[in-house]
Motif scaffolding. Structure first.
Motif, mmCIF file in Angstrom:
data_model
loop_
_atom_site.group_PDB
_atom_site.id
_atom_site.type_symbol
_atom_site.label_atom_id
_atom_site.label_comp_id
_atom_site.label_asym_id
_atom_site.label_seq_id
_atom_site.Cartn_x
_atom_site.Cartn_y
_atom_site.Cartn_z
ATOM 1 N N LEU A 40 43.338 37.260 45.461
ATOM 2 C CA LEU A 40 41.997 37.790 45.248
ATOM 3 C C LEU A 40 41.489 38.497 46.494
ATOM 4 O O LEU A 40 40.963 39.624 46.431
ATOM 5 C CB LEU A 40 41.050 36.650 44.867
ATOM 6 C CG LEU A 40 39.557 37.010 44.801
ATOM 7 C CD1 LEU A 40 39.291 37.998 43.665
ATOM 8 C CD2 LEU A 40 38.704 35.750 44.618
ATOM 9 N N SER A 43 43.280 41.841 47.416
ATOM 10 C CA SER A 43 42.965 42.963 46.523
ATOM 11 C C SER A 43 41.540 43.472 46.665
ATOM 12 O O SER A 43 41.228 44.564 46.178
ATOM 13 C CB SER A 43 43.205 42.543 45.071
ATOM 14 O OG SER A 43 44.519 42.082 44.887
ATOM 15 N N THR A 44 40.671 42.715 47.309
ATOM 16 C CA THR A 44 39.247 43.075 47.294
ATOM 17 C C THR A 44 38.590 43.140 48.666
ATOM 18 O O THR A 44 37.573 43.820 48.823
ATOM 19 C CB THR A 44 38.458 42.070 46.428
ATOM 20 O OG1 THR A 44 38.695 40.737 46.913
ATOM 21 C CG2 THR A 44 38.895 42.139 44.968
#
Length: 542
Positions: A40, A43-44
């Motif tokens: 998570l 990717s962000t």
């Protein structure tokens, strides 16, 4: 399942198999859960400043750079060639490498001790914050740490079996270390001390495989030698001279406290106890000699060097390679006897506390991914500002340039790199000669790319620019001094917009102006950049 309970044979081999299966299940469960959280963030989470600069280096592949050998840039280049430009493309190779570390430690502990100790060591690796979080960011410590752990594993096998394949793999692992970071020298020092101070180590000097491994490892020095020759020694000069005062500073005596906080106090004490016990057993041969010398070299040498070397930059991750073999030794020592019950309780408590700290650290980073949620929870004051505001700054710059075209200039290398990442390298972005560029060893590299202030003034004298200023990049008194100096570099400096986030903790100012053909005298206290910054502070105070 009792944690690190001394084994007995009363229930036969079946109970042993069940115990191993439970530890394996615990490790796999923890690995999957942690990997999902890391995925998570990978990717962000917006790029860290150093990450963005490494990404810039990946767009200028070379034998090496003034801050690093080439491997980090090569991995980022590979990642984006496979997955395209973006956070995932930049980071997925590092996530893959970082995720391999716990499995490698499982293999090391299985080799050194037994299967149950292997899974326990892997679980401890997941708990240790610096080890478990490895791979979230595209940083050189990821390939360096993994290659170093592989070297440790293959060294243990090579010393036991003297097989050509193990020696070759050891040499290849050390070569990768040299291509990752200058701190690879510490692995060589640790191995040298092992081969000098232990009976088994001294035997290795007479083995042909050992010298083959050293020859292969030396190949990793080729990029360093070539790049430093091309850059007139800028990389070595920065790492050994410019960043290190080489004089005693008492504030570095706090290093053990820093490490205790990083590892959590209970687990740190347990690891030091494991190091001492390994040292006492070094005369028994493998694996204790390997564990003792490798771990203590990193822990002791980095502590001593830290008393005289760089004390301004982040350093708490440096001893991590020394903790890895201790993560294998600790459960082996606790499994061995009921007389260590006190240490067993401390290790379990330390591991649980470390796991909680790991979760807290990942949640802390997640606040940067979801800043709106952080603000609604009243957590704006703790949002990690190093990971926020870059995308918004680039959006403002794009809008300003669309309305009125100009050259894009950042006030320091980090802001320039972040903007370059957001623009996908499609626009020429310059950086002013900020002292931060020198402090972090990036000034020579930016000059090589002809993206520094000198190149800007030579190529575009008098040109209109949009200047993007990260007002909190510099610290303390250096901040106002730098902002006050901007009027000497840029003529007719005029404010056009300001981005302020998280109660003013992240502040980026945008100015229009023209490139001054030459540096000229100015009055820093009257510079609009300094006055604008002070005015914004007063507004926040009111």
């Amino acid at each position: 399942m009792s944690l690190w309970k001394p084994g007995t044979d009363k229930m036969g081999d079946a109970s042993v198999v069940v115990g191993v299966a439970r530890w394996r299940a615990a490790f796999v469960t923890g690995f999957v859960g942690l990997s999902l959280l890391k995925l998570l963030l990978v990717s962000t989470l917006q790029p860290f400043g150093d990450e963005a600069f490494y990404w810039q280096e990946s767009r200028h592949l070379a034998w090496g750079y003034t801050d690093l050998p080439p491997l980090t840039a090569c991995l980022i280049h590979l990642g984006e060639r496979v997955a395209g430009h973006g956070l995932w493309g930049m980071r997925w190779p590092f996530l893959l490498l970082g995720s391999a570390l716990p499995w490698l430690l499982v293999g090391f502990a299985r080799r050194a001790f037994d299967a149950r100790t292997g899974w326990q060591a892997g679980l401890l690796c997941l708990c240790l914050p610096l080890a478990g979080s490895l791979g979230v960011l595209a940083m050189p410590d990821v390939p360096l740490t993994l290659a170093g752990a592989l070297a440790m594993f293959t060294l243990l096998r090579a010393m036991d079996e003297d097989r050509l394949g193990d020696w070759l793999l050891l040499g290849a692992a050390l070569a990768v270390c040299w291509m990752s970071h200058y701190r690879a020298a510490m692995y060589v020092l640790a191995g040298f001390l092992l081969c000098v101070l232990t009976p088994r180590g001294r035997v290795q000097w007479r083995r042909p495989g050992f010298w083959l491994a050293m020859a292969v490892a030396a190949s990793g020095l080729v990029p360093l030698l070539v790049s430093n020759w091309q850059q007139h020694g800028a990389g070595i000069s920065f790492q050994l001279i410019e960043r290190n005062p080489w004089r005693f500073h008492a504030d570095a005596l706090v290093q053990p406290v820093e490490q205790a906080v990083t590892c959590t106090p209970l687990l740190y004490v347990c690891l030091l106890w494991a190091a001492w016990q390994s040292w006492r057993r070094r005369g028994c041969g493998g694996p204790w000699d390997v564990i003792a010398l490798l771990s203590l070299t990193f822990i002791v040498v980095y502590f001593v060097a830290g008393l005289f070397a760089d004390n301004e930059r982040f350093r708490v991750h440096w001893p991590l390679p020394g903790y890895l073999p201790l993560l294998a030794a600790l459960p082996a020592l606790l499994n061995g006897s009921a007389s260590v019950r006190r240490w067993r309780v401390m290790a379990v408590g330390g591991a649980m506390l470390a796991l909680l700290m790991q979760a807290a650290g990942l949640i802390y980073l997640a606040l940067a991914v979801y800043p709106g949620t952080a603000q609604s929870l009243g957590a704006a004051r703790i949002v990690p500002t190093a990971f926020v505001g870059w995308r918004e700054s680039a959006d403002i710059a794009k809008a300003q340039l669309a309305a009125r075209p100009a050259l894009l200039v950042a006030d320091n290398f980090m802001m320039a790199a972040e903007l370059d990442f957001q623009f996908d390298g499609r626009r020429e972005i310059y950086t002013l000669n900020n002292p931060l560029n020198v402090k972090y060893g990036r000034a020579p590299q930016v000059a090589i790319w002809e993206r520094d202030e000198t190149a800007l003034r030579r190529k575009h004298p008098g040109a209109s620019i949009l200047l993007v200023v990260d007002e909190f990049a510099a610290r303390g008194s250096e901040r106002e001094a730098w902002l006050g100096s901007l009027c000497a570099s840029i003529d007719n400096l005029q404010p056009v917009q300001r981005l302020s986030r998280f109660e003013g903790r992240k502040s980026v100012a945008f100015y229009r102006g023209q490139v001054a053909p030459v540096l000229h005298e100015s009055h820093p206290e009257d510079c609009i950049a300094r006055r604008g910054y002070i005015h914004s502070l007063r507004l926040r105070a009111d």
